[in-house]
Design a protein around this motif. Structure first.
Motif, PDB file in Angstrom:
ATOM      1  N   LEU A  32      44.380  -8.082 -16.809  1.00  0.00           N
ATOM      2  CA  LEU A  32      43.716  -6.808 -16.329  1.00  0.00           C
ATOM      3  C   LEU A  32      43.767  -6.092 -15.445  1.00  0.00           C
ATOM      4  O   LEU A  32      43.603  -7.088 -14.255  1.00  0.00           O
ATOM      5  CB  LEU A  32      42.484  -6.806 -16.960  1.00  0.00           C
ATOM      6  CG  LEU A  32      41.583  -7.055 -17.762  1.00  0.00           C
ATOM      7  CD1 LEU A  32      40.060  -7.498 -18.937  1.00  0.00           C
ATOM      8  CD2 LEU A  32      42.588  -6.061 -19.266  1.00  0.00           C
ATOM      9  N   THR A  36      44.404  -0.248 -11.793  1.00  0.00           N
ATOM     10  CA  THR A  36      44.187   0.540 -12.462  1.00  0.00           C
ATOM     11  C   THR A  36      43.294   1.139 -13.657  1.00  0.00           C
ATOM     12  O   THR A  36      44.015   1.623 -14.406  1.00  0.00           O
ATOM     13  CB  THR A  36      45.749   0.246 -13.272  1.00  0.00           C
ATOM     14  OG1 THR A  36      45.148  -0.735 -14.208  1.00  0.00           O
ATOM     15  CG2 THR A  36      46.969   0.845 -11.812  1.00  0.00           C
ATOM     16  N   GLY A  37      42.166   0.573 -13.007  1.00  0.00           N
ATOM     17  CA  GLY A  37      40.872   1.054 -14.283  1.00  0.00           C
ATOM     18  C   GLY A  37      40.916  -0.169 -15.174  1.00  0.00           C
ATOM     19  O   GLY A  37      40.537   0.899 -16.004  1.00  0.00           O
ATOM     20  N   ALA A  38      41.856  -0.831 -15.303  1.00  0.00           N
ATOM     21  CA  ALA A  38      42.312  -1.916 -17.670  1.00  0.00           C
ATOM     22  C   ALA A  38      40.541  -2.186 -16.941  1.00  0.00           C
ATOM     23  O   ALA A  38      40.060  -2.526 -18.812  1.00  0.00           O
ATOM     24  CB  ALA A  38      42.908  -2.640 -17.136  1.00  0.00           C
ATOM     25  N   THR A  39      39.946  -2.159 -16.156  1.00  0.00           N
ATOM     26  CA  THR A  39      38.031  -2.742 -16.889  1.00  0.00           C
ATOM     27  C   THR A  39      37.495  -1.498 -16.943  1.00  0.00           C
ATOM     28  O   THR A  39      35.969  -1.817 -17.042  1.00  0.00           O
ATOM     29  CB  THR A  39      38.246  -3.930 -15.060  1.00  0.00           C
ATOM     30  OG1 THR A  39      37.570  -2.889 -14.380  1.00  0.00           O
ATOM     31  CG2 THR A  39      38.960  -5.072 -15.928  1.00  0.00           C
ATOM     32  N   ARG A  40      37.621  -0.642 -17.175  1.00  0.00           N
ATOM     33  CA  ARG A  40      37.235   0.418 -16.621  1.00  0.00           C
ATOM     34  C   ARG A  40      36.945   1.733 -18.409  1.00  0.00           C
ATOM     35  O   ARG A  40      36.365   2.269 -18.418  1.00  0.00           O
ATOM     36  CB  ARG A  40      36.987   1.377 -15.924  1.00  0.00           C
ATOM     37  CG  ARG A  40      36.790   0.583 -13.694  1.00  0.00           C
ATOM     38  CD  ARG A  40      34.945   0.163 -13.704  1.00  0.00           C
ATOM     39  NE  ARG A  40      35.069  -0.472 -13.063  1.00  0.00           N
ATOM     40  CZ  ARG A  40      33.244  -0.629 -12.652  1.00  0.00           C
ATOM     41  NH1 ARG A  40      32.623  -0.435 -13.525  1.00  0.00           N
ATOM     42  NH2 ARG A  40      33.629  -1.613 -11.685  1.00  0.00           N
ATOM     43  N   THR A  41      37.577   0.270 -19.360  1.00  0.00           N
ATOM     44  CA  THR A  41      38.236   1.698 -20.459  1.00  0.00           C
ATOM     45  C   THR A  41      36.839   1.535 -21.328  1.00  0.00           C
ATOM     46  O   THR A  41      36.323   0.055 -21.428  1.00  0.00           O
ATOM     47  CB  THR A  41      39.653   0.563 -20.985  1.00  0.00           C
ATOM     48  OG1 THR A  41      38.984  -0.213 -20.988  1.00  0.00           O
ATOM     49  CG2 THR A  41      40.661   0.649 -19.826  1.00  0.00           C
ATOM     50  N   THR A  42      37.077   1.591 -22.586  1.00  0.00           N
ATOM     51  CA  THR A  42      35.626   2.440 -22.876  1.00  0.00           C
ATOM     52  C   THR A  42      35.555   0.436 -23.951  1.00  0.00           C
ATOM     53  O   THR A  42      34.970  -0.111 -24.164  1.00  0.00           O
ATOM     54  CB  THR A  42      35.558   2.629 -24.599  1.00  0.00           C
ATOM     55  OG1 THR A  42      35.698   3.868 -23.370  1.00  0.00           O
ATOM     56  CG2 THR A  42      34.582   2.698 -25.769  1.00  0.00           C
ATOM     57  N   GLU A  43      36.650   0.371 -24.853  1.00  0.00           N
ATOM     58  CA  GLU A  43      36.995  -1.345 -24.916  1.00  0.00           C
ATOM     59  C   GLU A  43      36.494  -2.759 -23.950  1.00  0.00           C
ATOM     60  O   GLU A  43      35.943  -3.283 -24.431  1.00  0.00           O
ATOM     61  CB  GLU A  43      38.929  -1.596 -25.122  1.00  0.00           C
ATOM     62  CG  GLU A  43      38.587  -2.489 -26.056  1.00  0.00           C
ATOM     63  CD  GLU A  43      40.161  -2.736 -26.215  1.00  0.00           C
ATOM     64  OE1 GLU A  43      41.230  -4.329 -26.681  1.00  0.00           O
ATOM     65  OE2 GLU A  43      41.211  -2.175 -25.874  1.00  0.00           O
ATOM     66  N   GLY A  51      31.717  -4.122 -16.457  1.00  0.00           N
ATOM     67  CA  GLY A  51      33.337  -3.707 -15.761  1.00  0.00           C
ATOM     68  C   GLY A  51      34.142  -4.373 -14.856  1.00  0.00           C
ATOM     69  O   GLY A  51      34.980  -3.618 -14.216  1.00  0.00           O
TER      70      GLY A  51
END
Length: 199
Positions: A32, A36-43, A51
């Motif tokens: 991740l 780019t914010g991949a650990t801040r997604t809802t999923e 996060g």
């Protein structure tokens, strides 16, 4: 099979990858990009509400976060956790030291220098953080001048502190004044199953 959610430039994630390699434990790696914010997604936040990586998904679907908790879970009952009560306490001592006195002052400057632009306001933090990082390395130097490893035999305490110590130059911290630390780093590289942080 275990699933590790990770960012390869993360020393905290590297702790888990190094231990898994040395245990010979198979796992699936899901990379991740934290930039780019991949650990801040809802999923992902459903897996780890904080996060952050690393996050380990167990076979039963349980998610475990915090790198030192993950490596303790994986190492419990193996040679990587001291068998005696005092040894376990000493391992925890160094793992708490890593999170409180070392990681904020070695890992954070490394992140600032590697991932933030030269004109970023956080650059102002570097001198104070680097001074604290050198102080933490001084504590390690004093101990490692008398001991081969941090808590008796090679253990997860060494893995926890190795992760960012061996990249201290990328934090703007020179390891030349710490010969015992450098010798300890070499001993870790020589351990069976060792893998480098980055390909």
């Amino acid at each position: 099979m275990l699933t590790l959610y990770d960012y390869l430039d993360s020393g905290n994630g590297y702790k888990v990858r190094l231990l898994l390699a040395q245990l010979g434990t198979p796992y699936k790696l899901v990379e991740l990009d934290i930039m780019t914010g991949a650990t801040r997604t809802t999923e992902f936040l459903a897996k780890n509400p904080n996060g952050r990586v690393p996050t380990l998904e167990l076979d039963d679907g349980t998610f475990l976060a915090e790198s030192n908790a993950i490596i303790w879970y994986l190492a419990e009952g193996t040679r990587f956790v001291p068998a005696d009560r005092l040894g376990r306490a000493q391992a925890l001592h160094w793992m708490f030291f890593e999170q409180y006195s070392h990681e904020p002052y070695v890992a954070t400057p490394r992140f600032i220098l590697r991932h933030l632009p030269a004109d970023h306001p956080r650059r102002a933090e570097l001198p104070a953080r680097q001074a604290q990082g050198r102080a933490a390395l001084g504590v390690m130097e004093g101990h490692l001048a008398k001991h081969d490893f941090l808590a008796g035999a090679y253990s997860i305490a060494d893995i926890a502190l190795y992760a960012y110590t061996h990249r201290a130059d990328e934090a703007g911290i020179d390891l030349a004044p710490f010969p015992a630390v450098r010798a300890w780093l070499a001993r870790i590289v020589s351990q069976s199953g060792y893998v480098p942080m980055l390909p």
